[in-house]
Design an enzyme around this catalytic site. Sequence first.
Site, mmCIF file in Angstrom:
data_model
loop_
_atom_site.group_PDB
_atom_site.id
_atom_site.type_symbol
_atom_site.label_atom_id
_atom_site.label_comp_id
_atom_site.label_asym_id
_atom_site.label_seq_id
_atom_site.Cartn_x
_atom_site.Cartn_y
_atom_site.Cartn_z
ATOM 1 N N THR A 24 0.811 -1.213 0.000
ATOM 2 C CA THR A 24 0.000 0.000 0.000
ATOM 3 C C THR A 24 0.846 1.266 0.000
ATOM 4 O O THR A 24 1.865 1.336 0.671
ATOM 5 C CB THR A 24 -0.903 -0.009 1.244
ATOM 6 O OG1 THR A 24 -1.691 -1.186 1.192
ATOM 7 C CG2 THR A 24 -1.802 1.207 1.285
ATOM 8 N N GLY B 228 2.784 -2.849 8.403
ATOM 9 C CA GLY B 228 3.077 -3.116 9.806
ATOM 10 C C GLY B 228 4.521 -3.541 9.989
ATOM 11 O O GLY B 228 5.162 -4.007 9.044
ATOM 12 N N GLU C 1 -6.950 -5.720 3.327
ATOM 13 C CA GLU C 1 -7.192 -6.874 2.450
ATOM 14 C C GLU C 1 -8.349 -6.619 1.486
ATOM 15 O O GLU C 1 -9.128 -7.524 1.181
ATOM 16 C CB GLU C 1 -7.452 -8.143 3.273
ATOM 17 C CG GLU C 1 -6.305 -8.577 4.149
ATOM 18 C CD GLU C 1 -4.985 -8.680 3.399
ATOM 19 O OE1 GLU C 1 -4.997 -8.969 2.191
ATOM 20 O OE2 GLU C 1 -3.944 -8.449 4.027
#
Lengths: 659, 650
Positions: A138, A177, A421
């Site tokens: 992303t 993350g 997702e």
Amino acid sequence: GVNPDLASERQTASFSVEKLTAWLDGGAENTLMRRAVVEAIERDPVFSRENQYFQSQNERYEAAVRKAVHLQKKMREMGWTENGPEYKYIYRALAGDVAFLLHRIFTRSISMLGSDKQITKWIPLASQYQLIGSYSQTELGHGTYLQGLETTAVFDITTQEFILNTPKISAMKWWPGDMGRSATHTVVFAQLYIHGKCYGVHPFIVQIRSLQDHSLCPGITAGDIGPKMSFEHTDNGFLMLQNVRVPRENMLNKFCEVHPDGTYVRSGSQKINYFTMTTVRISILSDEVIVPVMKACTIAIRYSAVRRQSKLKPGEQESKILDYQTQQEKLLPQLAAAYAFHFINDYLQELFDRAYRQIQKKNFDMLPELHALSSGFKAVVTQCCTSAVEICLRACGGHGYSLLSGLPSLYTKILASCIYEGENTILLLQTARFLIKCFMAASAGQPLPPSVTYLASVKPGRCPAKNKLHFLNSDIYTEAYQHMAARLVSSTATKLQDLIQSGVKKHDAWNQCTVQLAQAAKAHCHYITVKNFVETVEKLKTQAGIQKIMKHLCDLFALHGIFSNPGVFLHDGYLSGAQMDMVTASYLDLLPVIRKDAVPLVDAFDFTDKSLNSALGSYDGQVYQRLYEWAQKSPTNKQMSTAYEKYLKPLLHNKLSKL
Amino acid sequence: ATFQPELLTHILDGGAERTRRRKEIEALVINDPDFQHEDLNFLSRSQRYEQAIRKSSLMVMKLREYGIADPEEIYWFKSFVHRGRPEPLDLHLGMFLPTLLTQATPEQQDRFFMPAWNLEIIGTYAQTEMGHGTHLRGLETTATYDPATQEFILNSPTVTSIKWWPGGLGKTSNHAIVLAQLYTQGQCKGLHAFIVPIRQLGTHQPLPGITVGDIGPKFGYDEMDNGYLKMDNFRIPRENMLMKYAQVEPDGTYVKPVSDKLTYGTMVFIRSLIVGDSARSLSRACTIAIRYSAVRHQSELKPGEPEPQILDYQTQQYKLFPLLATAYAFHFVGAYIKTTYHRISGDISEGDLSELPELHALTAGLKAFTSWTANAGIEECRMACGGHGYSRCSGIPDIYVTFTPSCTYEGENTVMMLQTARFLVKSYTQVSSGQQVTGMVSYLNDLSRQRIQPQHVAARTVTVRINDPVSLVEAYKARAARLVEAAAKNLQAELNHRKSKEDAWNRTSVDLVRASEAHCHYVIVKLFTAKLSEVSNAAVRAVLTELCLLYALYGISKNTGDFLQAGILNDAQITQVNQRVKELLAIIRRNAVALVDSFDFHDVHLGSVLGRYDGNVYENLFEWAKKSPLNKTEVHESFHKHLKPMQSKL
């Protein structure tokens, strides 16, 4: 001791809680294993979540790293492995509050997308934590729409390297993350350029921090993206690349390769990429979505059996709020949904396993159906469960708003699942595309995948129910759902065709129908959920005690759906107004029936007090005592606030002259 | 845009002069260096409390320095200082002082009001207990009169009776108005209010017999020290009971208040504020989501063309524009209730209480309806911003957590809906017994006429004109009438089957809530429609008419079951309604940004990187993130503490 208000709820259970738990776990031996894992984790003070609600983002992050490191030790001690049957229970016991989850994705992506040589090189380093990985897809400017990614990787033949760049601010990697502070390496998705030609998005392994002192590598700008609604324990990060060079071997090349001379070769099927996404979408449902909603139901229902407010009968004790019809109408449908989606997860898992076996035999026939169902259900389940947790939160009144109830944290975490997702609206439209395609195929007389065969038999009709009891017949409501879903798919398909025939361009026609398309996709998933619940209950014939209560829940789930969306069932006269009143009556009659078993039904989820981490939801129901004790532990009560000396004192001692 | 946003801003503010004055006050605060501070998202709860209390003290001084005394102007000043967030003196300013004014005797005002006005006394209002909220009669705190010493003895007899939640109680206040069950001469006289000192003036230490503290972290309200209070045989003089209405004489004789209806007034007022707050909170969220959707480009609509603004996708418009219309609707409803309240409170002070029950019922329902809708709407806006909406920099998480408790406080929403239902059922019963009812429920009068002409309902089907707001008001009216009637009949049927009234009521309560919702929905559509004729500028009226139509038609398309079942609309009309909603989305699209600009939120007040007026989202997102506490050092300390040791061991 147990609060008598909860104890009495358990004495009247109509079924064996232990049996239901074992069934939900997929067998008593799984229950045993789960409890053993949970106990081992909860006994270890390093994994304690006791102070979680009082910690800052920095403290939460540090605790998560500490836990992740300690977990490695614990797993060796206990003989657990990452591929072993215990692993899912470990994750569940930690409530996901642990670092290095993206490290696992890093590893998984190398295993799936890397060549044997790459796997041999990187996997041992990763599994021994010689490096810590992340997964950078992303960007600031693009999420679900992957083709729009702007990071570039240009092949330099002279040095046999890829040069990675973030050409503009919106191309910065954003959200991954473990990347903000922890990761040393990451898989970067970038547009591949060779000789000025773009070959689309490809994955590259990039080192971002020094293995010696953890400082950033040359050309790398990286850090934490700042506070979020939740996930304080995760260092979601940003990453900017300026002429960062990686060797040719760092492009993950199981499916596509760049030869030393710059030739681009594609091998294998691209369809397999869909399979990876499908895997992740199905795998998040259980732990990230269904478990939280079960926890929220447990907290809200136990609290509602303890909280007494106002009186239902004059002169008597105040009533449990669970005895109010409006409270039952808030909570019990959420409980039914938690069960319904637990069963849907089983259904998807089974479908997935079947597809996986076929794919290993190079048969990709099941992929479109699997992809459509996993997209649609990801959207529907995350959305329904998110709203269910919020309903539970608000059903607990003021105390639900305290972090100590555990509900705000469950909510802020589950709601992220509606976005990650794959954004839900986009996923629903993918399912809709599949449904329209199947509908057209059916009209042309072609065979359909099993989950959509009903689209071949769309016809007008009337519900045959004559009285409210008929609506407790699962054939009656399953057919109503089937009819409604088929009607929505067919009417949308017709509209789409009409628009195209009237000269509207295909993409414009699609955009003009998207609201209806999304609605049709939801209707399809809703129908499959009801049908699957009914079939699950039928399979319970050998366990009569459980079957009865599951049948009630199934009825409630189905009738609640009709009660809340009456328009789509009334629209073409499938249900009449009088039948709708029967549905309402049957639905409301079910509430007090299920209410009797409400506490045992949440007990069966078998969460320990530590895993609930809620002052309102613990097993013993000592709500108020616990709320008072926990509040006193708050740092705001321990440290003398400097606010008094600095601001309050001058304010209080302030004289008129100052005002 | 097809209209001038300023003109619409003036309508929302109640006139060009009000807008000018609001902006003047806004500038006073925003340009004042005393009110600047680090981004609150990066501060701990303690730090946020500290910032808030610092600003609150300054605020009180500056308000007086500038001579701002009009309640609305004070409200503006405060919300600019605190950027729409709660603050520790809220209860002092909003409850403690007003309660003294309305319920204290002149002698008590002398003793408490000026010190409180001068902030030597900081008070809070301690009503809610751990075990009881909306159901006030269940409160357990006791105040027992001791004629020997002429004192009240206050006690928290159980854990559940501990006062819990009052704002400003945890750390800030030194006094509280405590609501307790009054016992005198061995009898319970119900709930009364007492002024209770809780902390020592000078040292701020809790007084003996008082246990007080902060209730811990919450979903939001970080700057507020919501507190607990436990009292053990704590004595206060007889003169500390608020005795303007009820009294306890020195010998313990209890004197009853004249009327208890007057307390309705305050509740109506506060609930009307929540309606306005629903409108503002939803407007802020819409501003952020719509501006961001105009800046964010994603995917493709037409093959080969640049990525379109996400605001061009029908699904995105379908998420956001009905909420935009709702925000406007709620603004007008909030303004209506405020005006009505002021008009009726004039009547009340002249002893005319006749309109109060209806207004009370209406505000209860509208408080619930608007706060529920806004609560869900804010979340929808956040969700419409995708991943970045989840970051605190979007500002929407903060709007949500600040707003969501309004579904609970000042009356839990379901309970509020049932209060409205009680009024509706009562009105229905009056109509059934041949009486006429007036006001917003007068449509119930038609029901008796319909019974004489049963074909009436069927005949209605063809009369609904879906492009005419006035006709849609009629459709909503018919729906409300039908649901009220159905609930009332179901209630009667339950009463015929069972003995207890309470039981029958409980078994009908889901129907009753639906009836109340339909009634509130009708009122909102009606008020929005009525507002249109007051707008003189044609361009503004046109755009508001589009919004009003969208609001009404979207409401129908979300509740088609009610309209179909009642025979108000047929299948073909529902299909038309759905189609018309989508056409309106495309029409409103061109004005969408101008419509949120008209709300006129200053960037500082909006507090959102995504919703900035200039739309420079991505650069500022990066600048913001760099200030995050986790980025204070390049290598985080946990590397040395945990990561490095692990790497060397493995």
